[in-house]
Design an enzyme around this catalytic site. Structure first.
Site, PDB file in Angstrom:
ATOM      1  N   LYS A 155      21.581 -29.244 -62.080  1.00  0.00           N
ATOM      2  CA  LYS A 155      22.553 -28.200 -62.403  1.00  0.00           C
ATOM      3  C   LYS A 155      22.149 -26.894 -61.734  1.00  0.00           C
ATOM      4  O   LYS A 155      21.165 -26.257 -62.111  1.00  0.00           O
ATOM      5  CB  LYS A 155      22.630 -27.959 -63.908  1.00  0.00           C
ATOM      6  CG  LYS A 155      23.862 -27.159 -64.266  1.00  0.00           C
ATOM      7  CD  LYS A 155      23.765 -26.443 -65.585  1.00  0.00           C
ATOM      8  CE  LYS A 155      23.184 -25.068 -65.454  1.00  0.00           C
ATOM      9  NZ  LYS A 155      23.944 -24.134 -64.612  1.00  0.00           N
ATOM     10  N   GLU A 230       9.200 -23.603 -65.310  1.00  0.00           N
ATOM     11  CA  GLU A 230       8.792 -22.568 -64.352  1.00  0.00           C
ATOM     12  C   GLU A 230       9.546 -21.310 -64.768  1.00  0.00           C
ATOM     13  O   GLU A 230      10.764 -21.232 -64.586  1.00  0.00           O
ATOM     14  CB  GLU A 230       9.184 -22.953 -62.919  1.00  0.00           C
ATOM     15  CG  GLU A 230       8.592 -24.255 -62.419  1.00  0.00           C
ATOM     16  CD  GLU A 230       7.120 -24.154 -62.043  1.00  0.00           C
ATOM     17  OE1 GLU A 230       6.586 -23.031 -61.977  1.00  0.00           O
ATOM     18  OE2 GLU A 230       6.507 -25.213 -61.848  1.00  0.00           O
ATOM     19  N   CYS A 264      10.374 -14.592 -59.060  1.00  0.00           N
ATOM     20  CA  CYS A 264       9.474 -14.775 -60.204  1.00  0.00           C
ATOM     21  C   CYS A 264       8.049 -14.364 -59.846  1.00  0.00           C
ATOM     22  O   CYS A 264       7.273 -14.027 -60.723  1.00  0.00           O
ATOM     23  CB  CYS A 264       9.526 -16.218 -60.681  1.00  0.00           C
ATOM     24  SG  CYS A 264       9.270 -17.391 -59.357  1.00  0.00           S
ATOM     25  N   GLU A 358       9.820  -8.118 -67.398  1.00  0.00           N
ATOM     26  CA  GLU A 358      10.250  -8.543 -66.069  1.00  0.00           C
ATOM     27  C   GLU A 358      11.603  -7.882 -65.777  1.00  0.00           C
ATOM     28  O   GLU A 358      12.561  -8.063 -66.521  1.00  0.00           O
ATOM     29  CB  GLU A 358      10.409 -10.066 -66.045  1.00  0.00           C
ATOM     30  CG  GLU A 358      10.799 -10.587 -64.676  1.00  0.00           C
ATOM     31  CD  GLU A 358      11.011 -12.105 -64.653  1.00  0.00           C
ATOM     32  OE1 GLU A 358      11.717 -12.618 -65.545  1.00  0.00           O
ATOM     33  OE2 GLU A 358      10.493 -12.750 -63.734  1.00  0.00           O
TER      34      GLU A 358
HETATM   35  P1  NAD Z   1      18.367 -18.252 -66.779  1.00  0.00           P
HETATM   36  O1  NAD Z   1      17.295 -18.703 -67.714  1.00  0.00           O
HETATM   37  O2  NAD Z   1      19.419 -17.379 -67.305  1.00  0.00           O
HETATM   38  O3  NAD Z   1      19.117 -19.512 -66.149  1.00  0.00           O
HETATM   39  C1  NAD Z   1      18.428 -20.525 -65.447  1.00  0.00           C
HETATM   40  C2  NAD Z   1      19.254 -21.800 -65.492  1.00  0.00           C
HETATM   41  O4  NAD Z   1      19.337 -22.251 -66.842  1.00  0.00           O
HETATM   42  C3  NAD Z   1      20.710 -21.618 -65.006  1.00  0.00           C
HETATM   43  O5  NAD Z   1      21.094 -22.760 -64.281  1.00  0.00           O
HETATM   44  C4  NAD Z   1      21.469 -21.542 -66.330  1.00  0.00           C
HETATM   45  O6  NAD Z   1      22.800 -21.966 -66.208  1.00  0.00           O
HETATM   46  C5  NAD Z   1      20.684 -22.490 -67.207  1.00  0.00           C
HETATM   47  N1  NAD Z   1      20.831 -22.275 -68.644  1.00  0.00           N
HETATM   48  C6  NAD Z   1      21.148 -21.122 -69.283  1.00  0.00           C
HETATM   49  N2  NAD Z   1      21.229 -21.332 -70.620  1.00  0.00           N
HETATM   50  C7  NAD Z   1      20.924 -22.634 -70.831  1.00  0.00           C
HETATM   51  C8  NAD Z   1      20.807 -23.455 -71.998  1.00  0.00           C
HETATM   52  N3  NAD Z   1      21.019 -22.971 -73.210  1.00  0.00           N
HETATM   53  N4  NAD Z   1      20.476 -24.747 -71.821  1.00  0.00           N
HETATM   54  C9  NAD Z   1      20.229 -25.256 -70.608  1.00  0.00           C
HETATM   55  N5  NAD Z   1      20.332 -24.541 -69.470  1.00  0.00           N
HETATM   56  C10 NAD Z   1      20.662 -23.234 -69.577  1.00  0.00           C
HETATM   57  O7  NAD Z   1      17.594 -17.600 -65.547  1.00  0.00           O
HETATM   58  P2  NAD Z   1      18.230 -16.889 -64.260  1.00  0.00           P
HETATM   59  O8  NAD Z   1      18.710 -15.556 -64.701  1.00  0.00           O
HETATM   60  O9  NAD Z   1      19.138 -17.811 -63.545  1.00  0.00           O
HETATM   61  O10 NAD Z   1      16.925 -16.740 -63.347  1.00  0.00           O
HETATM   62  C11 NAD Z   1      16.040 -15.707 -63.451  1.00  0.00           C
HETATM   63  C12 NAD Z   1      14.772 -16.109 -64.192  1.00  0.00           C
HETATM   64  O11 NAD Z   1      14.191 -17.256 -63.591  1.00  0.00           O
HETATM   65  C13 NAD Z   1      13.698 -15.053 -64.120  1.00  0.00           C
HETATM   66  O12 NAD Z   1      13.099 -14.878 -65.379  1.00  0.00           O
HETATM   67  C14 NAD Z   1      12.685 -15.624 -63.141  1.00  0.00           C
HETATM   68  O13 NAD Z   1      11.384 -15.124 -63.277  1.00  0.00           O
HETATM   69  C15 NAD Z   1      12.784 -17.072 -63.428  1.00  0.00           C
HETATM   70  N6  NAD Z   1      12.277 -17.866 -62.293  1.00  0.00           N
HETATM   71  C16 NAD Z   1      11.087 -18.513 -62.400  1.00  0.00           C
HETATM   72  C17 NAD Z   1      10.574 -19.239 -61.324  1.00  0.00           C
HETATM   73  C18 NAD Z   1       9.257 -19.951 -61.400  1.00  0.00           C
HETATM   74  O14 NAD Z   1       9.038 -20.825 -60.567  1.00  0.00           O
HETATM   75  N7  NAD Z   1       8.391 -19.643 -62.351  1.00  0.00           N
HETATM   76  C19 NAD Z   1      11.303 -19.302 -60.149  1.00  0.00           C
HETATM   77  C20 NAD Z   1      12.509 -18.633 -60.075  1.00  0.00           C
HETATM   78  C21 NAD Z   1      12.995 -17.918 -61.164  1.00  0.00           C
END
Ligand code: NAD
Length: 455
Positions: A155, A230, A264, A358
């Site tokens: 997804k 992650e 991240c 963050e």
């Molecule tokens: P997010 O948590 O809002 O969304 C990430 C994914 O999860 C999206 O595809 C979203 O649709 C899905 N999602 C949202 N609610 C959900 C639920 N209840 N159940 C299942 N899936 C759900 O994050 P974002 O805003 O897309 O990304 C930014 C964040 O990602 C930042 O905190 C960043 O640090 C983190 N990030 C971490 C890494 C790593 O490798 N550690 C890499 C990239 C981004």
């Protein structure tokens, strides 16, 4: 009845596409398809699975310009980054194409027989991806998962689905059978949540915010579903006075403003030894002001827009804090698009919200420290532990500090965190488990122990 949603170009606010979002029933249907495909995919011989992944890798390479262009248009990534990202997918696939023939078990000496361990695939793996690096992060999950014999439901984030959809088409073109790599476009609260609750999905690999990651981990507990997380970061860039200060100052903007700070691994907390502060800030100001924030299609562009209006507003809301002074800013285009200049803050103390949370935008905070012990203690004063950098020319100090900082990925005298052949992941609330390198295969296999009696 299915609903559609609009995908927007963040550099121009133009419409890129209108896509249909899947509901729960459609999600379940694709999961069932992936479960059926698993029965045959797990039996594909190691050599054939390897060749299919190599063909997929080669097709990504021959479509790198198209994939990069899609990412520039959908995500506002600079041309240089988008090409690197397409190449990263190809490299990751090629790297894990070496895995099916090397998924070794062990032979453990026992009395009365032979004991062997097998690395078994888990089944259907649900991969949930954020919007900041849509292509690489998707591939870090699906390449290792497919190599180990799993099938995948993926997804993409709502804001950035375009490249994932195209990659799934290229997988089919490479000869990877229908149902093995499936992309489902839709809401996290619908499609992502269904990956967690549907028992046919045996493992979740989630990359995204720490808040959503915690809820996914809690949801997985109900079925003891395997989970890799992650999550977020607030990484420190620790600069000692004994380092090459000019080099550290020249490199610091790229370490936090790359991808508009939506990384991240962004080194968003700079810690400078007090005796080197003035010299560092002088060089840092020059390099921030020279940082090129412009049309991401230009070869010279170092930073594009933020991903969305909402993200821009969230990031800007951090700038009204009385606990911070703005030291200086870079430049940004005006007009349409979600632009903002790189911004350097001097917080009053470690208690400032901008030092703790963050921000996920082009904002960095600078504080000073007296000595090595204080540097380590300040770097570790965070719930996160994903990445970080240490600048010093003292080898002993480099070893001591890199062992003392609680973080999964550190670089000394550099800012590189991610190589596809080395492990990547977080300490503390930055995650659970490791992607990339040889370690990722553990995340997509179950160890089975079998004893064969010989007497
Ligand atoms: P997010 O948590 O809002 O969304 C990430 C994914 O999860 C999206 O595809 C979203 O649709 C899905 N999602 C949202 N609610 C959900 C639920 N209840 N159940 C299942 N899936 C759900 O994050 P974002 O805003 O897309 O990304 C930014 C964040 O990602 C930042 O905190 C960043 O640090 C983190 N990030 C971490 C890494 C790593 O490798 N550690 C890499 C990239 C981004």
């Amino acid at each position: 009845m299915s609903t559609t949603f609009d995908v927007i170009n963040p550099a121009t606010e133009a419409l890129v596409a209108s896509l249909q979002e899947a509901d729960v029933a459609q999600t379940d249907a694709v999961i069932a398809k992936a479960a059926k495909a698993f029965e045959s995919w797990k039996k594909v011989s190691p050599g054939d699975r390897a060749n299919l992944l190599r063909r997929f890798s080669a097709l990504v390479t021959s479509h790198r310009e198209e994939l990069a262009q899609l990412e520039i248009t959908n995500s506002g990534h600079t041309r240089g980054n988008a090409l690197w990202e397409a190449d990263n997918v190809s490299n990751v696939l090629n790297y894990y194409a070496g895995a099916p023939e090397r998924l070794f078990g062990k032979q453990i000496p026992v009395a009365g027989g032979v004991d062997i361990t097998f690395k078994e695939p888990i089944g259907v793996v649900g991969i949930i991806v954020p919007w900041n690096f849509p292509m690489p992060i998707a591939s870090w999950g699906f390449a290792a998962a497919l190599a180990a014999g799993n099938t995948v439901v993926l997804k993409p984030a709502e804001l950035t689905p375009m490249t994932a959809v195209r990659l799934a088409e290229l997988a089919l073109d490479a000869g990877i059978p229908e149902g093995v790599l499936n992309v489902i476009v839709g809401k996290g609260s619908v499609v992502g949540a269904r990956f967690v609750s549907n028992p046919t999905v045996r493992k979740i690999s989630f990359t995204g915010s720490t808040a959503v990651g915690k809820s996914i981990m809690a949801g997985c507990a109900d079925q003891v579903k395997r989970v890799t997380l992650e999550l977020g970061g607030k990484s420190a860039n620790v600069i000692f006075a004994d380092s090459d200060i000019d080099r550290a100052a020249a490199a610091a903007p790229g370490a936090v403003f790359d991808n508009s700070g939506q990384d991240c691994c962004a080194r968003s907390r700079i810690l400078v030894q007090k005796s080197a502060f003035d010299r560092f800030m002088e060089g840092f100001e020059k390099s921030v002001k020279a940082y090129r924030v412009e049309d991401p299609n230009l070869d010279t562009s170092q930073m594009g827009p933020l991903i969305s209006k909402k993200q821009l507003e969230t990031v800007q809301s951090f700038l009204n804090d009385k606990d911070d002074a703005v030291a200086f800013t870079g430049t940004a285009p005006s007009g349409p698009g979600y632009w903002m200049p790189p911004t350097v803050l001097m917080p009053q103390s470690v208690n400032a919200r901008t030092w703790q949370e963050e921000i996920f935008g082009p904002v960095v905070s600078v504080l000073t420290f007296e000595d090595e012990a204080e540097a380590i203690s300040l770097a570790n004063a965070s719930d996160y532990g994903l990445s970080g950098s240490i600048w010093t020319n003292d080898l002993g100090r480099a070893m001591r500090v890199s062992r003392a900082i609680e973080s999964g990925n550190l670089s000394v005298n550099s800012h590189s965190s991610v190589r596809f052949w080395t492990p990547f992941g977080g300490f503390k609330q930055s995650g659970l488990g490791r992607a990339l390198g040889p370690d990722a295969l553990d995340a997509y296999t179950e160890t089975k122990n079998v004893f064969f009696a010989t007497e």
